[in-house]
Design a protein around this motif. Structure first.
Motif, PDB file in Angstrom:
ATOM      1  N   SER A  41       0.869  -1.171   0.000  1.00 50.47           N
ATOM      2  CA  SER A  41       0.000   0.000   0.000  1.00 50.47           C
ATOM      3  C   SER A  41       0.910   1.226   0.000  1.00 50.47           C
ATOM      4  CB  SER A  41      -0.834  -0.082   1.271  1.00 50.47           C
ATOM      5  OG  SER A  41      -1.558   1.093   1.440  1.00 50.47           O
ATOM      6  N   ALA A  42       0.340   2.400  -0.095  1.00 52.04           N
ATOM      7  CA  ALA A  42       1.127   3.633  -0.004  1.00 52.04           C
ATOM      8  C   ALA A  42       1.522   3.859   1.448  1.00 52.04           C
ATOM      9  CB  ALA A  42       0.302   4.803  -0.506  1.00 52.04           C
ATOM     10  N   THR A  47      -2.031   8.716   0.650  1.00 49.68           N
ATOM     11  CA  THR A  47      -3.219   8.757  -0.215  1.00 49.68           C
ATOM     12  C   THR A  47      -4.160   9.886   0.204  1.00 49.68           C
ATOM     13  OG1 THR A  47      -2.980   6.356  -0.367  1.00 49.68           O
ATOM     14  CG2 THR A  47      -4.991   7.296  -1.275  1.00 49.68           C
ATOM     15  N   GLU A  74       1.553   4.279  -4.106  1.00 54.69           N
ATOM     16  CA  GLU A  74       2.030   2.895  -4.104  1.00 54.69           C
ATOM     17  C   GLU A  74       3.328   2.769  -4.907  1.00 54.69           C
ATOM     18  OE1 GLU A  74      -1.108   3.600  -3.746  1.00 54.69           O
ATOM     19  OE2 GLU A  74      -1.730   2.255  -2.137  1.00 54.69           O
ATOM     20  N   PHE A 136      -3.751  -1.562  -5.024  1.00 51.48           N
ATOM     21  CA  PHE A 136      -4.725  -0.475  -5.154  1.00 51.48           C
ATOM     22  C   PHE A 136      -4.938  -0.002  -6.587  1.00 51.48           C
ATOM     23  CE2 PHE A 136      -5.334   4.330  -4.226  1.00 51.48           C
ATOM     24  CZ  PHE A 136      -6.699   4.228  -3.987  1.00 51.48           C
ATOM     25  N   ARG A 150     -10.836   2.867  -1.888  1.00 49.51           N
ATOM     26  CA  ARG A 150      -9.986   3.091  -0.721  1.00 49.51           C
ATOM     27  C   ARG A 150      -9.767   1.794   0.049  1.00 49.51           C
ATOM     28  NH1 ARG A 150      -8.758   7.963   1.202  1.00 49.51           N
ATOM     29  NH2 ARG A 150      -6.999   6.734   1.916  1.00 49.51           N
ATOM     30  N   GLY A 151      -8.569   1.613   0.501  1.00 45.74           N
ATOM     31  CA  GLY A 151      -8.247   0.384   1.239  1.00 45.74           C
ATOM     32  C   GLY A 151      -8.121  -0.824   0.321  1.00 45.74           C
ATOM     33  N   GLY A 152      -8.060  -0.562  -0.987  1.00 49.17           N
ATOM     34  CA  GLY A 152      -8.143  -1.653  -1.963  1.00 49.17           C
ATOM     35  C   GLY A 152      -6.914  -2.543  -2.090  1.00 49.17           C
ATOM     36  N   SER A 153      -5.811  -2.174  -1.456  1.00 51.98           N
ATOM     37  CA  SER A 153      -4.624  -3.005  -1.663  1.00 51.98           C
ATOM     38  C   SER A 153      -4.787  -4.409  -1.060  1.00 51.98           C
ATOM     39  CB  SER A 153      -3.365  -2.315  -1.134  1.00 51.98           C
ATOM     40  OG  SER A 153      -3.550  -1.920   0.181  1.00 51.98           O
ATOM     41  N   ASP A 154      -5.679  -4.564  -0.093  1.00 54.52           N
ATOM     42  CA  ASP A 154      -5.988  -5.921   0.388  1.00 54.52           C
ATOM     43  C   ASP A 154      -6.581  -6.754  -0.750  1.00 54.52           C
ATOM     44  OD1 ASP A 154      -5.183  -5.432   2.967  1.00 54.52           O
ATOM     45  OD2 ASP A 154      -7.185  -4.856   3.667  1.00 54.52           O
TER      46      ASP A 154
HETATM   47  N1  ASP Z   1      -3.370   3.528  -0.357  1.00 52.93           N
HETATM   48  C1  ASP Z   1      -4.722   3.194  -0.648  1.00 52.93           C
HETATM   49  C2  ASP Z   1      -5.677   3.846   0.338  1.00 52.93           C
HETATM   50  O1  ASP Z   1      -5.276   4.477   1.259  1.00 52.93           O
HETATM   51  C3  ASP Z   1      -4.956   1.716  -0.690  1.00 52.93           C
HETATM   52  C4  ASP Z   1      -4.768   0.982   0.614  1.00 52.93           C
HETATM   53  O2  ASP Z   1      -4.239   1.496   1.587  1.00 52.93           O
HETATM   54  O3  ASP Z   1      -5.172  -0.180   0.669  1.00 52.93           O
HETATM   55  O4  ASP Z   1      -6.852   3.727   0.181  1.00 52.93           O
END
Ligand code: ASP
Ligand code: MG
Length: 404
Positions: A41-42, A47, A74, A136, A150-154
């Motif tokens: 992730s970043a 982000t 990222e 992401f 958002r949060g998509g790197s999972d």
């Molecule tokens: N960097 C992206 C975010 O903050 C993806 C992630 O953290 O999963 O949404």
């Protein structure tokens, strides 16, 4: 090929020191002769910062450019990780999604990964390299960079595990795993060793912030086991897997509670077809998220009471919308802030009778009044006065023996 996907969240790569630490973790898996796919992730905060910048440039920032901007975080973390791996003598390079490519479809800002080309990565793995892949992001059929929410790197990690048939998918984060209830609210909360996708989905939807519900759903649909653990402490984390793999005899896996809920009751609503739809249509149009809904059977066949819950910040808006709604008649509207939804979650309740009773009795013993009840196959939720939340968590945690 024994492939392991290692995913690192924003806080895990949040500083240069932390990136060096992450590289030590990667190294430890490398020594075990796994073929590694690293996803990052970043760095934390990046982000959000990019979003702020976009707003300062224009309140009409095009979604295409927004994705190019947001995905840049990222790129930075992946190159730092790869370079540090090189520094300690390992072969590694960063991969941006268009270089693989990771194909997405759907709208910008919220695209979905539909396929991942394997050839280049497989070749690189065979040459002994450690690919560090930007989470992401993706690329669409118009050759534009996309992001997947958002949060998509999972989700990126889970889809990589799926397409590469990885043996393990490990999500490194800043907490040690999933807990029986929020450890910030209850000291006795215990780390859960194994939890099913279904239970985890409920926990996440109800506010356990370890992973977002969408990525758990991705894992469930693709039958990917996920291990969640901390990048700061060397401890076993939580395994999220299918029900069949779980031997635990626990009926309840965890308890969640919400904050900032409010309750609306319409007293004396006409009991006829279409009324509920008429009430909720304008609310949904105005993006008010309605959670629990109960309607009593009417005693006289003419009128009934309807109760539902919303987020407290939507209370004013909801009141206005309902009062302005000429299509519905009711005698009175009652609004109550400061309620909390407490839920017990567990697949064990499907096959165990008496769980509802035990929950209600445990709350009754503590003199906690239940205002609304709703249930699903694997969850029982009650709405209570917010002041009693902690008391309820303690009582239920004890009742279902979650601390042992
Ligand atoms: N960097 C992206 C975010 O903050 C993806 C992630 O953290 O999963 O949404
Ligand atoms: Mg994140």
């Amino acid at each position: 090929m024994k492939i392991v996907v290692l995913k690192f969240g924003g806080t895990s790569v949040g500083s240069i020191e932390r990136i060096k630490n992450v590289v030590k973790i990667i190294h430890s898996y490398h020594k075990k002769k796994y073929k590694l796919i690293v996803v990052s992730s970043a760095m934390s905060g990046v982000t959000n910062d990019l979003i702020k910048k976009s707003k300062k440039i224009s309140n009409n920032f095009s979604p295409e450019e927004y994705d190019v901007l947001l995905s840049s975080g990222e790129q930075v973390s992946c190159s730092l990780i790869a370079a540090r791996l090189n520094h300690i003598g390992l072969k590694s390079r960063s991969w941006l999604s268009w270089q693989i490519p990771i194909l997405t479809k759907g709208l910008h800002k919220n695209a979905k990964i539909i396929s991942i080309y394997k050839n280049r990565i497989i070749k690189y793995l065979k040459e002994g390299g450690i690919p560090v892949i930007a989470g992401f992001q993706g690329v669409n059929l118009n050759n534009r960079v996309t992001t997947i929410g958002r949060g998509g790197s999972d989700s990126s990690a889970i889809m990589l595990a799926k397409f590469f048939g990885a043996k393990r998918c490990i999500i490194y984060t800043d907490v040690e795993g999933v807990y029986t209830t929020d450890p910030n609210k209850l000291k006795n909360a215990k780390k859960i060793k194994v939890i099913s996708y279904e239970e985890m989905l409920e926990m996440a939807s109800l506010g356990a912030k370890v992973m977002q519900p969408i990525s758990i759903q991705d894992a469930r649909l693709n039958r990917i086991n996920i291990e969640v653990k901390s990048s700061f402490k060397k401890k076993t984390g939580t395994l999220i897997t299918k029900r069949k793999n779980i031997l635990s005899s626990k009926i309840i896996a965890g308890i969640s509670s919400t904050q900032n809920d409010a309750k609306v009751t319409l007293v004396g609503v006409k009991d006829k077809p279409g009324v509920a739809a008429m009430i909720f249509k304008p609310l949904s149009k105005n993006l008010v998220n309605v959670d629990m809904v109960v309607q009593n059977i009417s005693a006289n066949g003419k009128e009934t009471d309807l109760t539902f819950t919303i987020k407290t910040e939507d209370l004013g808006k909801t009141k206005k919308i309902i009062n302005a709604n000429k299509n519905i008649k009711f005698r009175k509207i009652l609004l109550k802030k400061d309620v909390s939804k407490v839920s017990i979650i567990g697949v064990g309740m499907i096959s165990t009778p008496g769980v509802t009773f035990r929950m209600f009795q445990a709350l009754a013993k503590k003199n906690i009044n239940i205002q609304v009840i709703s249930t699903s196959e694997i969850k029982i939720s009650v709405l209570i006065d917010k002041r009693n939340t902690k008391k309820a968590l303690v009582a239920l945690h004890n009742e279902f023996k979650l601390e042992d």
